[in-house]
Each structure stands twice: as structure tokens, then as C-alpha cells.
Design an enzyme around this catalytic site. Structure first.
Site, PDB file in Angstrom:
ATOM      1  N   VAL A  93       8.534  46.609  22.136  1.00  0.00           N
ATOM      2  CA  VAL A  93       7.984  46.811  23.491  1.00  0.00           C
ATOM      3  C   VAL A  93       6.785  45.906  23.777  1.00  0.00           C
ATOM      4  CG1 VAL A  93       8.771  49.194  23.876  1.00  0.00           C
ATOM      5  CG2 VAL A  93       6.551  48.802  22.777  1.00  0.00           C
ATOM      6  N   TYR A 140      -7.803  53.419  20.801  1.00  0.00           N
ATOM      7  CA  TYR A 140      -6.636  54.311  20.918  1.00  0.00           C
ATOM      8  C   TYR A 140      -6.856  55.291  22.073  1.00  0.00           C
ATOM      9  CZ  TYR A 140      -3.193  57.917  19.995  1.00  0.00           C
ATOM     10  OH  TYR A 140      -2.173  58.827  20.141  1.00  0.00           O
ATOM     11  N   LYS A 172      -4.656  55.802  25.619  1.00  0.00           N
ATOM     12  CA  LYS A 172      -4.047  57.057  26.062  1.00  0.00           C
ATOM     13  C   LYS A 172      -4.647  57.512  27.404  1.00  0.00           C
ATOM     14  CE  LYS A 172      -0.861  57.464  23.025  1.00  0.00           C
ATOM     15  NZ  LYS A 172       0.570  57.507  23.376  1.00  0.00           N
ATOM     16  N   GLY A 181      10.923  54.182  21.216  1.00  0.00           N
ATOM     17  CA  GLY A 181      10.370  54.613  19.930  1.00  0.00           C
ATOM     18  C   GLY A 181      11.114  55.807  19.377  1.00  0.00           C
TER      19      GLY A 181
END
Ligand code: 8X3
Length: 255
Positions: A64, A155, A159, A13
Site C-alpha cells: 500500500v 504512530y 492514527k 492487510g
């Protein structure tokens, strides 16, 4: 001599935000680079921008989230390339809806990029690091992986997974010289919020209004500090927040 001269870093990224800032700092420190991104044109632009540093730069374009593409590209790369540093930065946030109103396509995109993508790339690189008994992996996590906030649901879960995988990699690589670190930033002003709000610039700008957020360069500075630490020092987990934001709920705007 530059501190990372002779090392080669793979940055996933790399074409924007924290990844791009890390690429600049790594090149400045003398590291050769493999820049990963989805858009070949953006990779070429970044490669040109970094040419002033005089390091060797290769680019590798794949998504990815695409396991076959990731495995094929990484396998081909690693046949004749040694990777000393892996910065697992590719990832994104999408949406801020409560879980009962979530967009399942967005959930899948986040899970596929933030967890599975990180795993595909790491699975390819780690065996080489183990066999060379040399390497440093930096995973870009988030405060969202430490504290779940309203609407963050999936999200935050991805993480949390990055944090768990950082711990897991450290445990699984115990007894080797390979080090693994996690950087958990709070609000960083990049295209992160524009992506989260599907291009709504006004909504994205509002996230950073009334206080000074972190910038991508702040995270890259920390990444370089971690990567330049002496071999006996393994900085495993760092929370980095704007001074104005003590946690996702305590943010001092206009103050
Ligand atoms: C970026 C920080 O608080 O917007 O991961 O989730 S936050």
C-alpha cells in the site's frame, strides 16, 4: 440467508491480525472477498483457509506504500469488480522512541502505510461507491489516534489522521448512501507489538502480560456489527478497549 451474502468486501492487510479475523467473519457472514496483502503465499494460505465458507475469494498483492502499484492494482480490480465494503486495515506501528530520537525511516514507513496507503486504496474505491450510491468503509484507527502516549508520537499522529480522514470521508459523502466508520481499539494481542519492537518477542509479550487484552476476533465482531447495521444507521466512531485498560495510562495488570 447469510447477512452479507451478495456483498463483496475488500480487506487490506488481510494476512494477519485484525485483517485476517475480519476476513474470517466476513466470509462466515457470506461476503465474497478481495484479500489484500503484500505476500502472495500468505494470501493463498488464507484463501485456502476460508474456502470452507463457500464464498468467492480473490487475492490482490501489492504494497500500500507504493502509490503506482496501488493505483495500478486497484484500477485493474475495479474495472470488473464491484466493492461494497472496504476495510482499511493495513498499517503498522514501529518503535517507541521519543521524537528527538526517532528513526526517520520508521516514521516514513508508518506515514506511508497508515495514511498514504489508506488514501491510495480509498481514492480508488470511493468513486465507484459514490456512483453506485452504495458502500461501507471501515477504517481501523486506534486509541493512539485519540490519546497521545509517550513514544507514540508519529504512530499516534498517523492514527489521528485516520480519525480525521474518517470524518472527512463522511462529510464528503454526505447526501449519498455510503457510510464510513472508524474503529479505535486499545491493546489487541496480534503481531502488532512484535512489529513495533522489530521482532523482539519478549518485549512484545510484555505489552500483554498480567491482563487480558483484546483479541483480533473482538475487533472483527465489532466490525461485523457495524457492517450489518441497517442502512439508516451509520456507526461513525467506536472506541473499544480491554476491560483492564481504560486508556493508555490506566491499565490494571494482575488485578
Ligand atoms: C493499538 C493500540 O495503544 O498500542 O493501536 O497504540 S496502542
Amino acid at each position: 440467508m447469510k447477512s452479507l451474502a451478495g456483498k463483496r468486501a475488500f480487506v487490506s492487510g488481510a494476512t494477519s491480525g485484525i485483517g485476517e479475523a475480519c476476513a474470517h467473519r466476513l466470509a462466515e457472514a457470506g461476503a465474497d472477498l478481495v484479500l489484500h496483502g503484500r505476500d502472495p503465499a500468505k494470501l493463498e494460505t488464507l484463501k485456502s483457509a476460508l474456502s470452507e465458507y463457500g464464498v468467492v475469494i480473490d487475492t490482490l498483492s501489492f504494497d500500500v506504500r507504493d502509490r503506482q502499484a496501488a493505483e495500478a492494482a486497484m484500477h485493474a480490480l475495479l474495472e470488473d469488480t464491484v466493492i461494497d465494503i472496504l476495510v482499511n486495515n493495513a498499517g503498522l506501528a514501529l518503535g517507541l522512541s521519543p521524537v528527538d530520537a526517532g528513526d526517520v525511516d520508521q516514521w516514513e514507513e508508518m506515514i506511508d502505510a497508515n495514511i498514504k496507503g489508506l488514501l491510495y486504496v480509498s481514492r480508488a474505491v470511493i468513486p465507484q461507491m459514490r456512483s453506485r450510491n452504495c458502500g461501507h468503509i471501515l477504517n481501523i484507527g486506534s486509541i493512539a489516534g485519540k490519546m497521545t502516549y509517550p513514544g507514540g508520537n508519529v504512530y499516534c499522529a498517523t492514527k489521528s489522521a485516520v480519525h480525521a480522514l474518517t470524518e472527512a470521508m463522511n462529510i464528503d459523502l454526505a447526501g449519498t448512501a455510503v457510510r464510513v466508520g472508524n474503529i479505535a481499539p486499545g491493546a489487541v494481542e496480534t503481531n502488532f507489538s512484535t512489529t513495533r519492537f522489530s521482532g523482539d518477542k519478549a518485549q512484545a509479550d510484555a505489552v500483554y502480560e498480567g491482563y487480558e487484552p483484546l483479541y483480533a476476533d473482538d475487533i472483527a465482531d465489532l466490525a461485523l456489527y457495524i457492517l450489518q447495521a441497517p442502512q439508516h444507521v451509520n456507526i461513525q466512531d467506536v472506541l473499544i478497549m480491554p476491560t483492564a485498560q481504560r486508556n493508555p495510562y490506566v491499565l490494571s495488570r494482575n488485578g
